[in-house]
Design a protein around this motif. Sequence first.
Motif, PDB file in Angstrom:
ATOM      1  N   ARG A 190       2.719   2.840  -2.404  1.00 10.87           N
ATOM      2  CA  ARG A 190       2.436   3.745  -3.525  1.00 10.87           C
ATOM      3  C   ARG A 190       1.299   3.149  -4.343  1.00 10.87           C
ATOM      4  O   ARG A 190       1.448   2.108  -4.983  1.00 10.87           O
TER       5      ARG A 190
ATOM      6  N   THR B 229       0.822  -1.223   0.000  1.00  8.32           N
ATOM      7  CA  THR B 229       0.000   0.000   0.000  1.00  8.32           C
ATOM      8  C   THR B 229       0.852   1.267   0.000  1.00  8.32           C
ATOM      9  O   THR B 229       0.315   2.363   0.125  1.00  8.32           O
TER      10      THR B 229
ATOM     11  N   SER C  56       1.900  17.309   5.157  1.00  9.14           N
ATOM     12  CA  SER C  56       1.019  16.474   4.340  1.00  9.14           C
ATOM     13  C   SER C  56       1.454  15.015   4.435  1.00  9.14           C
ATOM     14  O   SER C  56       2.536  14.646   3.981  1.00  9.14           O
ATOM     15  N   GLY C  57       0.605  14.208   5.036  1.00 11.08           N
ATOM     16  CA  GLY C  57       0.971  12.801   5.249  1.00 11.08           C
ATOM     17  C   GLY C  57       0.005  11.859   4.555  1.00 11.08           C
ATOM     18  O   GLY C  57      -1.140  12.225   4.273  1.00 11.08           O
TER      19      GLY C  57
ATOM     20  N   GLU D  10       5.677  11.402   5.126  1.00 14.57           N
ATOM     21  CA  GLU D  10       5.012  12.706   5.174  1.00 14.57           C
ATOM     22  C   GLU D  10       5.989  13.783   4.737  1.00 14.57           C
ATOM     23  O   GLU D  10       7.189  13.649   4.950  1.00 14.57           O
TER      24      GLU D  10
HETATM   25  P1  ATP Z   1       6.444  10.470  -3.499  1.00 13.28           P
HETATM   26  O1  ATP Z   1       7.736  11.243  -3.645  1.00 13.28           O
HETATM   27  O2  ATP Z   1       6.588   9.238  -2.665  1.00 13.28           O
HETATM   28  O3  ATP Z   1       5.733  10.242  -4.793  1.00 13.28           O
HETATM   29  P2  ATP Z   1       5.268  12.963  -2.967  1.00 13.28           P
HETATM   30  O4  ATP Z   1       6.432  13.715  -2.400  1.00 13.28           O
HETATM   31  O5  ATP Z   1       4.864  13.181  -4.365  1.00 13.28           O
HETATM   32  O6  ATP Z   1       5.462  11.402  -2.672  1.00 13.28           O
HETATM   33  P3  ATP Z   1       3.346  14.548  -1.639  1.00 13.28           P
HETATM   34  O7  ATP Z   1       2.844  15.192  -2.843  1.00 13.28           O
HETATM   35  O8  ATP Z   1       4.237  15.307  -0.714  1.00 13.28           O
HETATM   36  O9  ATP Z   1       4.035  13.160  -2.015  1.00 13.28           O
HETATM   37  O10 ATP Z   1       2.103  13.944  -0.836  1.00 13.28           O
HETATM   38  C1  ATP Z   1       2.028  13.946   0.565  1.00 13.28           C
HETATM   39  C2  ATP Z   1       1.898  12.554   1.120  1.00 13.28           C
HETATM   40  O11 ATP Z   1       0.858  11.826   0.471  1.00 13.28           O
HETATM   41  C3  ATP Z   1       3.137  11.681   0.936  1.00 13.28           C
HETATM   42  O12 ATP Z   1       4.077  11.934   1.952  1.00 13.28           O
HETATM   43  C4  ATP Z   1       2.566  10.297   1.036  1.00 13.28           C
HETATM   44  O13 ATP Z   1       2.443   9.877   2.389  1.00 13.28           O
HETATM   45  C5  ATP Z   1       1.189  10.454   0.437  1.00 13.28           C
HETATM   46  N1  ATP Z   1       1.211   9.961  -0.952  1.00 13.28           N
HETATM   47  C6  ATP Z   1       1.581  10.644  -2.056  1.00 13.28           C
HETATM   48  N2  ATP Z   1       1.482   9.875  -3.157  1.00 13.28           N
HETATM   49  C7  ATP Z   1       1.034   8.664  -2.741  1.00 13.28           C
HETATM   50  C8  ATP Z   1       0.726   7.431  -3.398  1.00 13.28           C
HETATM   51  N3  ATP Z   1       0.831   7.315  -4.715  1.00 13.28           N
HETATM   52  N4  ATP Z   1       0.309   6.397  -2.646  1.00 13.28           N
HETATM   53  C9  ATP Z   1       0.181   6.503  -1.309  1.00 13.28           C
HETATM   54  N5  ATP Z   1       0.442   7.638  -0.635  1.00 13.28           N
HETATM   55  C10 ATP Z   1       0.869   8.710  -1.324  1.00 13.28           C
END
Ligand code: ATP
Length: 430
Positions: A183, A181, A298-299, A258
Motif C-alpha cells: 500500500r 510496496t 482492476s489490479g 485485484e
Molecule cells: P484497498 O482496499 O486495499 O485500499 P481498494 O479496494 O481501494 O484497495 P481498488 O480501488 O479496487 O482498491 O483498486 C484496484 C487495485 O489497485 C487494488 O486491487 C490494488 O491492487 C491496487 N491499489 C489500490 N490502492 C493501492 C495502493 N494504495 N497501493 C498499491 N496498490 C493499490
Amino acid sequence: MEKVVSLCKRRGFIFQSSDIYGGLSNTWDYGPYGVELKNNLKRSWWKANVYERDDTLGMDAAILMHPRVWEASGHVQNFFDLKSDCRDCKKRFKGADLIDKNKCPECGGALTEQRPFNLMFKTYQGPVEETGNEIYLRPETAQGMFVNFLNILDSRHPKLPFGLAQIGKSFRNEITPGNFTFRTREFEQMEMEYFVRPSEADKYYKSWVEERFNWYINLGIKKENLKKREHAKDELAHYADSCTDIEYNFPFGWSELEGIANRTDFDLKQHAESSGRDLKYFDDALKERFYPYIIEPSGGVDRAVLAFLVDAYNEEKVRDDTRVVLKLHKDLAPTKVAVLPLLRNRPEIVGLARTIARDLKKTLVTVYDDTGAIGKLYRRQDEVGTLYCVTVDVKSLEDKQVTVRERDTMQQERIAIEKLKEYLSNKLIS
Ligand code: ATP
C-alpha cells in the motif's frame, strides 16, 4: 517478508525512494531487476488482455484530467477514508482498521472523533495557486477510459461486448500506507473496462472473475495462496453493484491483489449528465439505445510484483549449503540467460563467452558475468531468478559445446554452440 525485502534491496529489485536523504516513507524505486520484472508483468497482462483477445482495445490516458471528471465520478464526494488521531501518542489510524473506535491500539490513549479524509492528491494547474486552478492526480485509471468512450466508438466502432485496457500510475493519499510496496501513495494499476449489455452483466462479471484468477495461476502463483472473496453489500464502493476480490496469502495475511466489480451504468450515466454529451450506445442487433454496463477487473501492478516475488522465493538445501532461488515464471524472470566463463584468466574462454552472450542478447535478455568462481556465479543468478546459465569451459574451445544449467532442477546439459540460440528460444519464447 524480511528476507524478500532484504533480497530486493541487496540485489537491486526495489530501493527506498530518496534513500540518501533518509528516504521518503512508503515510497519505493524499482532498480535494474525490479524494472524488468515489473515490465514483464505488465507485458504479460497486456498480452493476455489485449493481444490475445479480439474484443478489447488498449489506450493510455493522461494522469491529469478535468476536475469535473472527479465530481461526476463521485470521487470528490465519496472517495474518503475515516481517520482518527490518538490524543496521547499522536499516531493516526484508519477508522476501518480500529476494533475499539475510542481507544488507541498502540498506547491505549483516547482517540479523536473519526473525520473523513479525501484520498485524492490535489494540486494546481498553472502558475497561480487559487481555487479555480485546482486539479487532482487521478486515483484510478478507469475514468480515462469512461471519458474516452465516445472517441473509441467514433474511431474504432467496436460492438458490445468490448473492453478498454489501460496500465498507468494512480495516486491516493492513503492514511496508513505500509507493508513494503503493498500500500503506497503512488502506484500502478492494470485496469480493464469491459462494456456489456445490462442483461449480460452478471454473466461477464462471473467470467472475468475466473479469467483473472487463472491469469495469476498460469503465471505461477501457487493455487493454495490465492482465493476469491465476494464483497458484502455494505462493503461495496459507491459505484458498484457487486465485487469480488482476488486475495493473496501475503506474509502479513490474506490481502487484495485485484478487484473485479460490476460498476453498472453508473459511470457513463454520470458523465453523460455532467458533460451534456450523449454516451448511450446504439445496439444494431437489439435496435435499442442504452448505457452499457461495465465490468471492471482492476489490479495493482506493485501488489502483483510483490505477490510474485514472495511466491517465488525459495530456500533450498544443496549439500551443505543453502541456495536462495527465485522460481519466477519464465515470462516474468528479469534475466533469461547468464553466460559464464569457467576460467576468467583464459582469454580464449572469456572471448568465446562474450561472443555467445552478444549473440544471445539480440533475442533474449542475457547477461555476461565473470566476476567470481562458478559456484558463486550460479548462486547469484539463482537469487534473481535467471532461467538458464550457460557455462563456457576449456572443452568448449575444442568440441564447440557449452553446458546449459536449468535454474529449478539445476540439471546440466551439453549443447552445441550453433544450436544454443534455437535451444534456448524454444524453451523460453511462448
Ligand atoms: P484497498 O482496499 O486495499 O485500499 P481498494 O479496494 O481501494 O484497495 P481498488 O480501488 O479496487 O482498491 O483498486 C484496484 C487495485 O489497485 C487494488 O486491487 C490494488 O491492487 C491496487 N491499489 C489500490 N490502492 C493501492 C495502493 N494504495 N497501493 C498499491 N496498490 C493499490
